[in-house]
Design an enzyme around this catalytic site. Sequence first.
Site, short mmCIF file in Angstrom:
data_model
loop_
_atom_site.label_atom_id
_atom_site.label_comp_id
_atom_site.label_asym_id
_atom_site.label_seq_id
_atom_site.Cartn_x
_atom_site.Cartn_y
_atom_site.Cartn_z
N HIS A 37 0.83 -1.21 0.00
CA HIS A 37 0.00 0.00 0.00
C HIS A 37 0.87 1.26 0.00
O HIS A 37 0.60 2.23 -0.71
CB HIS A 37 -0.87 0.06 1.26
CG HIS A 37 -1.85 -1.05 1.41
ND1 HIS A 37 -1.75 -2.01 2.40
CD2 HIS A 37 -2.97 -1.36 0.72
CE1 HIS A 37 -2.77 -2.85 2.30
NE2 HIS A 37 -3.52 -2.48 1.30
N MET A 184 2.97 -9.13 -1.15
CA MET A 184 2.45 -8.64 0.13
C MET A 184 0.94 -8.51 0.06
O MET A 184 0.39 -8.07 -0.95
CB MET A 184 3.05 -7.29 0.47
CG MET A 184 4.47 -7.41 0.90
SD MET A 184 5.02 -5.87 1.62
CE MET A 184 6.73 -6.30 1.92
#
Length: 287
Positions: A37, A184
């Site tokens: 992110h 991830m």
Amino acid sequence: MIVTHTIGETREALSQAHRTAKTIGLVPTMGALHSGHMSLVDAARSGCDFVAVSIFVNPTQFAPSEDLDTYPRAPEADLNACESHGVDLVFMPSVEDVYGQGALTQVWVEELSETLCGRSRPTHFRGVCTIVAKLLNIFQPHRAYFGAKDYQQVSIIRRMVSDLSFPVEIIACPTVREADGLAMSSRNAYLSPEERRQAPALSVALQRAKESIRRSHPPAPHAIREIRDYLAHEAPAGTIEYVQAVDPDTLRDVETTEGPLVLALAVRFGHTRLIDNVLVDAPQRAP
Ligand code: AMP
């Protein structure tokens, strides 16, 4: 850093930002922020004057049988991460604020939403498109940032934005991986130690297939077979949901590996569903 909780507050802060900032970047997320992110946030920070992050676990993109209730939430850590990466505004609304008045309108991108993850999650992309359309209307950003890890998602959003003439540039950022190659994901936290040990096989299988395609251009079903065989051997705790070789634009299955394609897969470890993909762009024949 401004933190807003309602659409009204956000619109107010944004109308100010639109007066002073030349470019506004939006990073939509569901929180439990990790380096994947934050790579989107960093890309937005380097490309825009004003960076906004939305953190909202969107219930309409989860089917009743999925993990909405147990989806990881870490609001304090998320705010700290945003602050330290120079975010200007974080929007953390409640479900009530987003959907409180009820909604009869949904956004559905045909065809692209019906393959890959759409086969096992037939309502998922309707929820994603509807919330992203809503966020684009609230923020009116110049650019919105998405991860290539969710290749189908970013393809669908690009198509929605083009079909509905949203005045926004969609930027896809590369997948950020753990040292062993595992993409991830907030959901990696659910993996047992043994599942976590096996999970990097997903990216290894994709990389091996990519190399074999670039070397010898096997028919697509052969490349898919190689991936399945590798996973059966190296990730026996996983159940393969799909392995597909698709056209990068149409997401339709390809039969040959002569042109650009995306290899994409989804594998379940218990209740944890992991996805990954690799773009095999302009494959080259061996000299
Ligand atoms: P999520 O919070 O899972 O909805 O993800 C929010 C955004 O972050 C989406 O655009 C994802 O594609 C992106 N993202 C999630 N994981 C990664 C990753 N490992 N690398 C790059 N982007 C990611």
